[in-house]
Design an enzyme around this catalytic site. Structure first.
Site, PDB file in Angstrom:
ATOM      1  N   ARG A  64     -10.532   0.447  -5.846  1.00  0.00           N
ATOM      2  CA  ARG A  64     -10.686   1.124  -4.323  1.00  0.00           C
ATOM      3  C   ARG A  64     -11.930   1.775  -4.203  1.00  0.00           C
ATOM      4  NH1 ARG A  64      -6.832   4.804  -0.601  1.00  0.00           N
ATOM      5  NH2 ARG A  64      -6.824   3.722   1.368  1.00  0.00           N
ATOM      6  N   ASN A  93      -2.461  13.552   4.155  1.00  0.00           N
ATOM      7  CA  ASN A  93      -3.364  13.905   5.233  1.00  0.00           C
ATOM      8  C   ASN A  93      -3.127  13.621   6.620  1.00  0.00           C
ATOM      9  OD1 ASN A  93      -5.242  14.722   3.116  1.00  0.00           O
ATOM     10  ND2 ASN A  93      -5.756  12.728   2.611  1.00  0.00           N
ATOM     11  N   ASP A 110       2.081   2.879   3.457  1.00  0.00           N
ATOM     12  CA  ASP A 110       1.261   3.917   3.238  1.00  0.00           C
ATOM     13  C   ASP A 110       2.077   5.354   2.687  1.00  0.00           C
ATOM     14  OD1 ASP A 110      -1.256   5.163   3.030  1.00  0.00           O
ATOM     15  OD2 ASP A 110      -1.314   5.758   5.039  1.00  0.00           O
ATOM     16  N   HIS A 169       0.792  -1.276  -0.117  1.00  0.00           N
ATOM     17  CA  HIS A 169      -0.143  -0.025   0.067  1.00  0.00           C
ATOM     18  C   HIS A 169       1.020   1.229  -0.011  1.00  0.00           C
ATOM     19  CE1 HIS A 169      -3.944   1.881   0.919  1.00  0.00           C
ATOM     20  NE2 HIS A 169      -3.250   2.921   0.984  1.00  0.00           N
ATOM     21  N   CYS A 170       0.946   2.042  -1.360  1.00  0.00           N
ATOM     22  CA  CYS A 170       1.671   3.232  -1.121  1.00  0.00           C
ATOM     23  C   CYS A 170       1.140   3.895  -2.422  1.00  0.00           C
ATOM     24  CB  CYS A 170       3.183   2.919  -1.459  1.00  0.00           C
ATOM     25  SG  CYS A 170       3.660   1.875  -2.850  1.00  0.00           S
ATOM     26  N   HIS A 171       1.570   5.251  -2.462  1.00  0.00           N
ATOM     27  CA  HIS A 171       0.776   6.197  -3.315  1.00  0.00           C
ATOM     28  C   HIS A 171       2.010   6.626  -4.019  1.00  0.00           C
ATOM     29  CE1 HIS A 171      -3.098   5.575  -1.511  1.00  0.00           C
ATOM     30  NE2 HIS A 171      -2.249   5.875  -0.255  1.00  0.00           N
ATOM     31  N   HIS A 203      -5.388  -0.903   6.045  1.00  0.00           N
ATOM     32  CA  HIS A 203      -5.022  -0.463   7.246  1.00  0.00           C
ATOM     33  C   HIS A 203      -5.737  -0.735   8.497  1.00  0.00           C
ATOM     34  CE1 HIS A 203      -3.123   2.159   4.646  1.00  0.00           C
ATOM     35  NE2 HIS A 203      -4.042   3.225   4.371  1.00  0.00           N
TER      36      HIS A 203
END
Length: 295
Positions: free
Chosen positions: A125, A254, A249, A32-34, A182
């Site tokens: 998602r 945010n 993550d 999970h990464c962006h 998460h």
């Protein structure tokens, strides 16, 4: 929009994370990464739900090389709106190193989904958090799921706290593999037997639901090194080790508190899963199966 006009909503990721004290196994996957940008080529669109810092694939690769991570799942973020260009370019640059999770609207065409699939996308998602647009319309969700089902994609669900209780029936109705991001972001104060974790474990027991042992920095009430998250994550791992995944993550969008050190997050996994063979299961074996990486 140019780089000069971007006003990020929060701080950038830690630019100098420490080296983890543990060595990760070959083939380790950040599930999970962006990525965002580069903004001079991929300006942020007006339909985004927040304004991220620039965090391109080149920076993600440097981080992974530093931490000892060989594979990753890049999750398309609403911070880039529905612009798939940076996301698809990152998948292409990875040349098999990356898989992707997309954001789709019900109007998505089969040919567009097929192109995403060919590029390495393996999931879609849905965000249920208010600052990301709120819960999707159930019929819209079902329409999208029906469109991606022929491609064998999974469905990623991003909920927080007791919302997983509220949407348990909807999640159970999804006719596809599901991963809860998460750990469903439970309230630490509710403990391992709180309603969110009880519901998450019940969903996992269906045999179709997985979860990511990620986001510890978001859940922690104590701050780094986030050890108050260990009982929560440990309870999930011991419940169903064969359906646990893990992710950084990065770049931690945010967040407005001190940004986490990704070296701490890697070592937090070692606290959650002390045995090296068990960690290989979470970091290599499980993601290879779930995200359909080449063995």
């Amino acid at each position: 929009m140019t780089t000069e006009t971007v006003r990020p909503d929060g701080p950038p990721p830690n630019p100098n994370p420490r080296k983890p004290r543990i060595a990760l196994p070959p083939g380790a996957c950040d599930a999970h990464c962006h990525i965002f940008g580069p903004f001079d080529r991929f300006p942020l669109p007006p339909d985004r739900s927040f304004t991220p810092n620039e965090a391109p694939e080149t920076a993600l690769r440097r981080l992974h090389d530093h931490l000892g991570i060989d594979r990753a799942v890049i999750v398309q973020s609403q911070g880039q709106g529905l612009d798939t260009r940076p996301f698809l370019e990152a998948l292409a640059r990875g040349a098999g190193r990356y898989r992707g999770v997309a954001l789709l609207k019900p109007a998505a065409r089969e040919e567009d989904i097929a192109a995403l699939d060919a590029a390495g996308v393996c999931g879609v998602r849905f965000n249920f958090l208010s600052h990301l647009g709120g819960a999707p319309d159930p019929e819209a969700l079902r329409t999208v799921v029906a469109k991606v089902r022929p491609f064998g994609w999974h469905v990623a669900i991003h909920v927080a706290g007791e919302d997983i209780v509220t949407y348990e029936s909807l999640i159970r109705s999804i006719d596809a593999p599901v991963v809860i991001d998460h750990m469903a972001r439970p309230r630490i104060a509710a403990g391992v037997d709180g309603p969110a974790l009880k519901t998450l474990r019940a969903l996992i027991d269906s045999g179709r639901v997985w979860t990511k042992l990620s986001g510890g920095d978001r859940l922690s009430a104590e701050g780094a090194p986030f050890r108050d998250v260990v009982p929560i994550a440990d309870s999930l791992f011991r419940h169903a080790p064969e359906r646990m995944l893990w992710g950084t993550d990065w770049p931690h969008v945010n967040l407005h508190a001190p940004m986490p050190d990704d070296g701490d997050l890697v070592d937090l996994l070692a606290d959650i899963v002390p045995d090296a063979e068990d960690r290989k299961r979470v970091l290599v074996d499980n993601p290879t199966t779930f995200f359909k990486f080449a063995s």
